[in-house]
Design a protein around this motif. Structure first.
Motif, short mmCIF file in Angstrom:
data_model
loop_
_atom_site.label_atom_id
_atom_site.label_comp_id
_atom_site.label_asym_id
_atom_site.label_seq_id
_atom_site.Cartn_x
_atom_site.Cartn_y
_atom_site.Cartn_z
N UNK A 180 50.09 -11.76 4.35
CA UNK A 180 50.03 -10.51 3.60
C UNK A 180 48.69 -9.83 3.83
N UNK A 181 48.74 -8.54 3.95
CA UNK A 181 47.54 -7.71 4.08
C UNK A 181 47.60 -6.67 2.97
N UNK A 182 46.48 -6.17 2.57
CA UNK A 182 46.40 -5.27 1.41
C UNK A 182 46.59 -3.81 1.79
N UNK A 183 47.71 -3.47 2.44
CA UNK A 183 48.05 -2.09 2.80
C UNK A 183 46.88 -1.41 3.50
N UNK A 184 46.48 -2.01 4.61
CA UNK A 184 45.30 -1.50 5.33
C UNK A 184 45.61 -0.99 6.72
N UNK A 185 46.82 -1.18 7.22
CA UNK A 185 47.14 -0.73 8.58
C UNK A 185 46.88 0.75 8.71
N UNK A 186 46.14 1.12 9.70
CA UNK A 186 45.85 2.53 9.95
C UNK A 186 44.73 3.09 9.11
N UNK A 187 44.26 2.36 8.12
CA UNK A 187 43.22 2.87 7.23
C UNK A 187 41.83 2.60 7.82
N UNK A 188 41.59 3.19 8.97
CA UNK A 188 40.31 3.03 9.64
C UNK A 188 39.57 4.36 9.63
N UNK A 189 38.27 4.30 9.47
CA UNK A 189 37.47 5.52 9.42
C UNK A 189 37.68 6.38 10.67
N UNK A 190 37.79 5.74 11.82
CA UNK A 190 38.00 6.49 13.07
C UNK A 190 39.33 7.25 13.03
N UNK A 191 40.35 6.65 12.43
CA UNK A 191 41.65 7.30 12.31
C UNK A 191 41.54 8.53 11.42
N UNK A 192 40.89 8.37 10.27
CA UNK A 192 40.72 9.51 9.37
C UNK A 192 39.90 10.62 10.02
#
Length: 168
Positions: free
Chosen positions: A119-131
């Motif tokens: 389990x991961x804490x809903x972090x996929x894609x939540x990267x500063x570079x993505x934002x």
């Protein structure tokens, strides 16, 4: 719980390790049933629409290739979540979950005790570079629209398509 960057790098590593033929790097369209039965890695990434809620029901989840790695990254509503984690716990496939039917997850959620599902804490894609990239694209498209031109970087909003969306 694994960091999403670790999971991404791990998947890239396995992809490179297998060294698929160049023809498979850009696959042609395949039926979802064929993909479920034959894929070693499945990434479930989908916005929820009225047409795809529960798309991967218990019967379809059962057809996933044994020992495949299945990563649920986007919108738990497209799978029968309880069956998904049960099959992962039973070892039918290797399950990694980054999204949940309800967030935050209740402390007494039964699947919290599963030791065979990651389990991961809903972090996929939540990267500063993505934002930062999305922000840049939005600013570019706003400038386009203000100049009387269509957006160039992001998908044009289509009212009929947007009306189908059910994502939280």
């Amino acid at each position: 719980v694994y960091d999403s960057k670790f999971i991404f790098l791990l998947c890239v590593f396995f992809f490179m390790l297998r060294r698929p033929p160049r023809s498979t790097l850009f696959p042609t369209r395949r039926s979802s049933d064929l993909l479920l039965r034959t894929s070693q890695f499945l990434f479930i990434l989908a916005g929820v629409t009225r047409q795809n809620i529960g798309f991967l029901d218990a019967a379809r989840l059962q057809t996933i290739k044994p020992d495949a790695a299945v990563i649920l990254c986007s919108r738990a509503e497209v799978v029968d979540f309880d069956r998904f984690v049960e099959l992962g716990q039973a070892g039918h496939f290797r399950a990694l979950v980054d999204v949940f039917p309800e967030e935050p997850v209740a402390e007494n959620a039964p699947f919290r005790k599963f030791d065979n599902v990651q389990f991961s804490a809903h972090r996929a894609g939540a990267l500063q570079a993505t934002y930062a990239r999305i922000r840049e694209w939005m600013l570019d498209d706003i400038a386009q629209i203000l100049a009387g031109h269509p957006p160039m970087r992001l998908q044009r909003a289509e009212p009929a398509q947007a009306a189908m969306m059910c994502s939280r």
